[in-house]
Design a protein around this motif. Structure first.
Motif, PDB file in Angstrom:
ATOM      1  N   PRO A  25       0.867  -0.999   0.207  1.00  0.00           N
ATOM      2  CA  PRO A  25       0.059   0.122   0.159  1.00  0.00           C
ATOM      3  C   PRO A  25       0.941   1.686  -0.046  1.00  0.00           C
ATOM      4  O   PRO A  25       1.916   1.039   0.529  1.00  0.00           O
ATOM      5  CB  PRO A  25      -0.703  -0.048   1.572  1.00  0.00           C
ATOM      6  CG  PRO A  25      -0.102  -0.906   2.647  1.00  0.00           C
ATOM      7  CD  PRO A  25       0.733  -1.416   1.678  1.00  0.00           C
ATOM      8  N   ARG A  26       0.177   2.514  -0.689  1.00  0.00           N
ATOM      9  CA  ARG A  26       0.760   3.530  -0.218  1.00  0.00           C
ATOM     10  C   ARG A  26       0.176   4.712  -0.159  1.00  0.00           C
ATOM     11  O   ARG A  26      -1.193   4.987  -0.646  1.00  0.00           O
ATOM     12  CB  ARG A  26       1.450   4.117  -1.928  1.00  0.00           C
ATOM     13  CG  ARG A  26       2.250   5.333  -2.155  1.00  0.00           C
ATOM     14  CD  ARG A  26       2.849   5.867  -3.345  1.00  0.00           C
ATOM     15  NE  ARG A  26       4.060   5.264  -3.905  1.00  0.00           N
ATOM     16  CZ  ARG A  26       4.608   5.638  -4.526  1.00  0.00           C
ATOM     17  NH1 ARG A  26       3.987   5.636  -6.011  1.00  0.00           N
ATOM     18  NH2 ARG A  26       5.589   4.779  -4.500  1.00  0.00           N
ATOM     19  N   GLU A  27      -0.190   5.522   0.920  1.00  0.00           N
ATOM     20  CA  GLU A  27      -0.534   6.155   1.195  1.00  0.00           C
ATOM     21  C   GLU A  27      -0.277   8.237   0.251  1.00  0.00           C
ATOM     22  O   GLU A  27       0.809   8.356   0.123  1.00  0.00           O
ATOM     23  CB  GLU A  27      -0.439   6.446   2.907  1.00  0.00           C
ATOM     24  CG  GLU A  27      -0.774   5.415   4.291  1.00  0.00           C
ATOM     25  CD  GLU A  27      -0.783   5.434   5.117  1.00  0.00           C
ATOM     26  OE1 GLU A  27       0.053   6.392   5.320  1.00  0.00           O
ATOM     27  OE2 GLU A  27      -1.232   4.904   6.011  1.00  0.00           O
ATOM     28  N   TYR A  28      -1.943   8.786   0.306  1.00  0.00           N
ATOM     29  CA  TYR A  28      -1.903   9.775  -0.463  1.00  0.00           C
ATOM     30  C   TYR A  28      -2.416  10.363   0.973  1.00  0.00           C
ATOM     31  O   TYR A  28      -3.733  10.637   1.514  1.00  0.00           O
ATOM     32  CB  TYR A  28      -2.482  10.004  -1.437  1.00  0.00           C
ATOM     33  CG  TYR A  28      -1.874   8.963  -2.380  1.00  0.00           C
ATOM     34  CD1 TYR A  28      -1.155   8.657  -3.594  1.00  0.00           C
ATOM     35  CD2 TYR A  28      -2.077   7.444  -2.486  1.00  0.00           C
ATOM     36  CE1 TYR A  28      -0.741   8.190  -3.952  1.00  0.00           C
ATOM     37  CE2 TYR A  28      -1.210   6.298  -3.288  1.00  0.00           C
ATOM     38  CZ  TYR A  28      -0.440   6.821  -4.485  1.00  0.00           C
ATOM     39  OH  TYR A  28      -0.095   6.204  -5.575  1.00  0.00           O
ATOM     40  N   ARG A  29      -1.284  11.146   1.989  1.00  0.00           N
ATOM     41  CA  ARG A  29      -2.486  11.870   3.211  1.00  0.00           C
ATOM     42  C   ARG A  29      -3.204  12.904   2.936  1.00  0.00           C
ATOM     43  O   ARG A  29      -1.756  13.810   1.806  1.00  0.00           O
ATOM     44  CB  ARG A  29      -1.579  11.891   3.637  1.00  0.00           C
ATOM     45  CG  ARG A  29      -0.649  11.015   4.182  1.00  0.00           C
ATOM     46  CD  ARG A  29       0.807  10.894   5.614  1.00  0.00           C
ATOM     47  NE  ARG A  29       0.515  10.136   6.472  1.00  0.00           N
ATOM     48  CZ  ARG A  29       0.515   9.236   6.994  1.00  0.00           C
ATOM     49  NH1 ARG A  29      -1.075   9.501   7.611  1.00  0.00           N
ATOM     50  NH2 ARG A  29       0.469   7.964   7.796  1.00  0.00           N
ATOM     51  N   GLU A  30      -4.298  13.331   3.390  1.00  0.00           N
ATOM     52  CA  GLU A  30      -4.661  14.522   3.025  1.00  0.00           C
ATOM     53  C   GLU A  30      -4.253  15.940   3.996  1.00  0.00           C
ATOM     54  O   GLU A  30      -3.879  16.959   3.315  1.00  0.00           O
ATOM     55  CB  GLU A  30      -6.160  14.584   3.554  1.00  0.00           C
ATOM     56  CG  GLU A  30      -7.390  13.945   2.293  1.00  0.00           C
ATOM     57  CD  GLU A  30      -7.749  15.129   0.909  1.00  0.00           C
ATOM     58  OE1 GLU A  30      -7.566  16.428   1.111  1.00  0.00           O
ATOM     59  OE2 GLU A  30      -7.309  14.606  -0.546  1.00  0.00           O
ATOM     60  N   PRO A  67       2.647  10.473  -3.979  1.00  0.00           N
ATOM     61  CA  PRO A  67       1.712  10.734  -2.942  1.00  0.00           C
ATOM     62  C   PRO A  67       1.744  11.724  -2.508  1.00  0.00           C
ATOM     63  O   PRO A  67       1.161  11.878  -1.330  1.00  0.00           O
ATOM     64  CB  PRO A  67       2.779   9.080  -1.973  1.00  0.00           C
ATOM     65  CG  PRO A  67       3.530   9.226  -2.429  1.00  0.00           C
ATOM     66  CD  PRO A  67       4.107   9.425  -3.832  1.00  0.00           C
ATOM     67  N   THR A 287      -7.619  -2.969   6.364  1.00  0.00           N
ATOM     68  CA  THR A 287      -8.121  -1.684   6.528  1.00  0.00           C
ATOM     69  C   THR A 287      -8.568  -1.824   7.913  1.00  0.00           C
ATOM     70  O   THR A 287      -8.861  -2.078   8.918  1.00  0.00           O
ATOM     71  CB  THR A 287      -8.911  -1.524   5.378  1.00  0.00           C
ATOM     72  OG1 THR A 287     -10.299  -1.763   6.332  1.00  0.00           O
ATOM     73  CG2 THR A 287      -9.152  -1.486   4.191  1.00  0.00           C
ATOM     74  N   SER A 306     -10.588   4.406  -0.031  1.00  0.00           N
ATOM     75  CA  SER A 306     -10.454   4.801   0.820  1.00  0.00           C
ATOM     76  C   SER A 306     -11.381   4.390   2.309  1.00  0.00           C
ATOM     77  O   SER A 306     -11.206   3.130   2.517  1.00  0.00           O
ATOM     78  CB  SER A 306     -11.827   6.076  -0.099  1.00  0.00           C
ATOM     79  OG  SER A 306     -13.130   5.246   0.726  1.00  0.00           O
ATOM     80  N   ASP A 308      -9.381   4.921   4.940  1.00  0.00           N
ATOM     81  CA  ASP A 308      -7.808   4.602   6.257  1.00  0.00           C
ATOM     82  C   ASP A 308      -8.311   6.425   7.072  1.00  0.00           C
ATOM     83  O   ASP A 308      -8.222   7.424   5.890  1.00  0.00           O
ATOM     84  CB  ASP A 308      -6.876   4.312   6.430  1.00  0.00           C
ATOM     85  CG  ASP A 308      -6.732   2.813   6.254  1.00  0.00           C
ATOM     86  OD1 ASP A 308      -7.514   2.474   5.687  1.00  0.00           O
ATOM     87  OD2 ASP A 308      -5.912   1.950   5.508  1.00  0.00           O
ATOM     88  N   ALA A 310      -5.296   7.701   6.777  1.00  0.00           N
ATOM     89  CA  ALA A 310      -4.555   8.504   5.969  1.00  0.00           C
ATOM     90  C   ALA A 310      -5.422   9.398   4.556  1.00  0.00           C
ATOM     91  O   ALA A 310      -4.940  10.822   4.071  1.00  0.00           O
ATOM     92  CB  ALA A 310      -3.782   7.819   5.715  1.00  0.00           C
ATOM     93  N   LYS A 313      -5.967   4.839  -0.275  1.00  0.00           N
ATOM     94  CA  LYS A 313      -4.608   3.729  -0.513  1.00  0.00           C
ATOM     95  C   LYS A 313      -4.411   3.501  -1.949  1.00  0.00           C
ATOM     96  O   LYS A 313      -5.491   3.529  -1.988  1.00  0.00           O
ATOM     97  CB  LYS A 313      -4.521   3.663   0.903  1.00  0.00           C
ATOM     98  CG  LYS A 313      -4.116   3.535   1.963  1.00  0.00           C
ATOM     99  CD  LYS A 313      -4.482   2.887   3.046  1.00  0.00           C
ATOM    100  CE  LYS A 313      -3.818   3.221   4.399  1.00  0.00           C
ATOM    101  NZ  LYS A 313      -3.150   2.226   5.365  1.00  0.00           N
TER     102      LYS A 313
END
Length: 320
Positions: A25-30, A67, A287, A306, A308, A310, A313
């Motif tokens: 997994p790779r996170e794309y944080r808001e 990301p 998750t 969606s 998580d 973060a 993902k």
């Protein structure tokens, strides 16, 4: 426009458990308000951008290769939750968003500007493009459906359903509309006449979501009974159901080759991946929170979801 590059290798059933277990997994944080969450996600037709509709009135477009939030694009203008987004199937840089503020906005993410805005007069909860990109169907909370001609930027037809209508999709040929209902039925309507063609008694309770398999041979329907039913689109029979879910199925997605199907819920955690032909579950993505939206990449086994804290993902393999 060139079509998406095909995947080099398909993953057969016997290799699926180990393959999907190897995905990272790779996170794309808001990095925004902790109460904000993603309501909808969608890949563009090339798979090189992914959009998110957010509860804090934003649409965000990510480059999946980068990301960090500084490489994303914010699309601002809605004054309510963005319930649904979808990319123009004929243009990899343009997308539409439907919001509870009663508007549909059309964007070109490169300029981060709204190209056009259309008011539907209700709280929008669903949106779908026709395959040729000429029309957008938008459903509201009070079961009205507006049909927008994207060339004229105006509503050309409206339709009122007599039952709760949760999601709308077009057939791959663009001549049929599929609608999920609160009564457990899936309605098929002709486009553009909207005459009734067929009704599927799909579930014993509300149907929330549906998706056509990429070749159009199967229709997957998710319901409040925690079941995914698979329907043969020629005979309209149900050859199998998937029943590992323990809570209402709110989202569905087929892999690009139609071999795998995953489902998510806004009440329970984890994403189950099933092999379509056998009905076998081949992998569980664990998750931390319920998953409201999922989407397979249009030409690779990359899965975005969606839920998580973060934010977005994507699980993927560097080699595919």
């Amino acid at each position: 426009m060139a079509p998406p590059a095909p995947l080099r290798k398909l993953v057969p059933r016997d290799r699926a458990p180990s393959y999907f277990a190897s995905l990272k997994p790779r996170e794309y944080r808001e990095h925004r308000n902790a109460s904000s969450s993603i309501r909808s996600i969608a890949w563009n037709n090339l798979g090189n951008r992914i959009g998110c509709g957010l509860t804090d009135r934003l649409v965000r477009v990510w480059n999946p290769e980068k990301p960090e939030i500084r490489y994303s694009t914010e699309l601002k203008g809605h004054t309510g939750t963005v319930e649904r987004i979808q990319w123009d199937p004929t243009h990899s840089d343009r997308l539409a968003s439907a919001s509870t503020d009663g508007t549909v906005r059309f964007w070109d993410y490169r300029s981060a500007k709204c190209l056009n805005q259309v008011s539907t007069g209700g709280e929008n909860i669903s949106l779908t493009y026709s395959p040729d990109g000429h029309y957008v169907a938008v459903g509201t909370k009070d079961d009205n459906i507006s049909f927008i001609d994207t060339r004229q930027n105006q509503i050309i037809k409206t339709h009122k359903e007599n039952v709760q209508t949760n999601q709308i999709i077009w057939s791959h040929g663009g001549d049929v509309l599929f609608l999920t209902t609160g009564s457990g039925l899936v309605k098929l309507r002709d486009w553009p006449s909207l005459e009734s063609l067929h009704t599927i008694d799909a579930h014993t309770s509300a149907c929330f979501c549906l998706e056509l398999e990429p070749r159009g041979n199967l229709l997957a329907v998710g319901g409040s009974d925690a079941i995914v039913s698979l329907w043969d689109t020629k005979e309209w029979t149900c050859p199998k159901t998937l029943s590992r879910m323990e809570s209402p199925v709110r989202c569905l997605s087929f892999s690009f080759d139609g071999s795998y199907l995953c489902a998510g819920s806004d009440e329970k955690m984890n994403i189950e991946i099933a092999h379509v032909d056998t009905g076998d579950y081949v992998h569980t993505i664990v998750t931390d929170h319920p998953v409201l939206s999922i989407a397979w990449h249009p030409s690779r086994y990359h899965l975005a979801y969606s839920g998580d804290p973060a934010g977005l993902k994507i699980v993927s393999s560097p080699t595919t």
